[in-house]
Design an enzyme around this catalytic site. Structure first.
Site, PDB file in Angstrom:
ATOM      1  N   VAL A 181     -23.465 -16.496 -78.997  1.00 33.25           N
ATOM      2  CA  VAL A 181     -23.120 -17.227 -79.352  1.00 33.25           C
ATOM      3  C   VAL A 181     -21.961 -16.228 -79.960  1.00 33.25           C
ATOM      4  O   VAL A 181     -21.283 -17.078 -80.792  1.00 33.25           O
ATOM      5  CB  VAL A 181     -24.182 -18.030 -80.496  1.00 33.25           C
ATOM      6  N   MET A 182     -22.078 -15.441 -80.345  1.00 35.71           N
ATOM      7  CA  MET A 182     -20.651 -14.376 -81.334  1.00 35.71           C
ATOM      8  C   MET A 182     -20.458 -14.033 -79.983  1.00 35.71           C
ATOM      9  O   MET A 182     -21.188 -13.642 -78.948  1.00 35.71           O
ATOM     10  CB  MET A 182     -22.346 -13.180 -82.384  1.00 35.71           C
ATOM     11  N   LYS A 237     -39.170 -10.917 -77.643  1.00 30.80           N
ATOM     12  CA  LYS A 237     -38.046 -10.123 -78.014  1.00 30.80           C
ATOM     13  C   LYS A 237     -38.381  -9.864 -79.650  1.00 30.80           C
ATOM     14  O   LYS A 237     -39.008 -10.670 -80.541  1.00 30.80           O
ATOM     15  CB  LYS A 237     -37.617 -11.784 -78.371  1.00 30.80           C
ATOM     16  N   GLU A 281     -31.267 -14.807 -71.456  1.00 31.13           N
ATOM     17  CA  GLU A 281     -32.175 -15.844 -72.049  1.00 31.13           C
ATOM     18  C   GLU A 281     -32.945 -17.196 -72.144  1.00 31.13           C
ATOM     19  O   GLU A 281     -32.261 -17.890 -71.486  1.00 31.13           O
ATOM     20  CB  GLU A 281     -31.914 -15.297 -73.782  1.00 31.13           C
ATOM     21  N   CYS A 333     -31.174 -10.254 -75.864  1.00 28.81           N
ATOM     22  CA  CYS A 333     -30.056 -10.725 -76.779  1.00 28.81           C
ATOM     23  C   CYS A 333     -30.275 -10.146 -78.028  1.00 28.81           C
ATOM     24  O   CYS A 333     -29.806  -9.100 -78.414  1.00 28.81           O
ATOM     25  CB  CYS A 333     -29.970 -12.333 -76.895  1.00 28.81           C
TER      26      CYS A 333
HETATM   27  C1  ACM Z   1     -29.584 -14.545 -80.174  1.00 36.09           C
HETATM   28  O1  ACM Z   1     -29.952 -13.761 -80.139  1.00 36.09           O
HETATM   29  N1  ACM Z   1     -29.706 -15.789 -78.523  1.00 36.09           N
HETATM   30  C2  ACM Z   1     -27.997 -14.712 -80.068  1.00 36.09           C
END
Ligand code: ACM
Length: 267
Positions: free
Chosen positions: A175-176, A115, A44, A148
């Site tokens: 990040v998770m 997205k 991404e 993501c």
């Molecule tokens: C994300 O959707 N970039 C965590």
């Protein structure tokens, strides 16, 4: 078909340098003994960086789908490598700003997915995606795009599978810690290939420190981790995918995972 999973660590805002580095990683994958990939899946926002401090800042770094500094470098690489590339980029379109992913072919076609599920502060930067989900065929492989946080919504990957995707090209800046395990289920429950191309490294623009989890993965329709990249290094690897495997939705003589659905009971 041979495909490639690419993991990078972009320097915020340095679009040209980051795009050239992505080309270097793709060329590295193409030079391995396994052969030349026909599809590369990149993370991404892979040449802009992720942590925008304002919508204006993101808009200034964004590109229209027709191209800008970053997209032009990747379009040139697609021709030179004779391969399609899926990559995430900030897309501007009129006054709107999307967190988008593009399937760019060497012949020059450009399919853009915007997205659907924006994550955290992305809601203050981007407009919610309005492209919906779609599948495009490239050299016999049906490719669906996701970005993501879309992974958190089983309906997203399920929709792509029901649209006929053999492979879900999932560009991420995670990040998770959960996704690399969770997409295993997305691949198995839909019997599709899932390629999660995640970024690595960290970003601190003065607002907060974001550490990205790397460990990009490719999972097969039969629930095998075909590839698992390192946590904090850039990398590009090749793997083989077989569309026939993803099109066989029969688990056994009794169960077909599409025919067995009971949508009338789902909410
Ligand atoms: C994300 O959707 N970039 C965590």
């Amino acid at each position: 078909m041979l495909v490639s999973l690419v993991q990078n660590n972009p320097a915020f805002g340095r679009k040209m340098d980051n795009a050239r580095n992505l080309v270097r990683l793709m060329e590295q994958a193409a030079a391995t003994e396994t052969g030349r990939p026909e599809l590369y899946v990149l993370p991404e926002l892979c040449f802009s960086g992720y942590q925008f401090l304002s919508r204006d800042e993101a808009y200034a770094l964004a590109e229209p789908r027709q191209g800008g500094e970053g997209i032009s470098v990747l379009a040139e690489a697609a021709k030179k490598l004779d391969a399609a590339i899926v990559f995430g980029f900030p897309e501007r379109s009129g006054g709107k700003l999307y967190n988008s992913s593009m399937l760019l072919t060497p012949e020059g076609s450009r399919a853009v997915y915007r997205k659907t599920h924006l994550f955290a502060k992305e809601k203050t930067i981007f407009d919610p995606g309005d492209s919906g989900f779609f599948v495009k065929e490239f050299r016999g492989l049906k490719i669906g795009l996701a970005v993501c946080f879309d992974w958190f919504f089983p309906e997203a990957f399920g929709t792509l599978a029901r649209l006929g995707a053999d492979l879900i090209a999932h560009s991420a800046n995670l990040v998770m810690p959960y996704c690399q395990q969770a997409v295993y289920a997305r691949a198995v429950e839909n019997r599709v290939y899932v390629l999660t191309a995640n970024r690595c490294g960290s970003e601190d623009r003065g607002a907060e420190l974001l550490t990205y989890t790397g460990k990009s993965v490719a999972v097969s329709p039969k629930g095998e981790y075909l590839v698992s990249l390192p946590e904090s290094e850039e990398a590009a690897v090749c793997l083989a995918v077989d569309p026939a495997l993803a099109r066989d939705k029969a688990l056994n003589p009794y169960n077909d995972i599409i025919a067995d659905r009971r949508p009338e009971l789902y909410r």
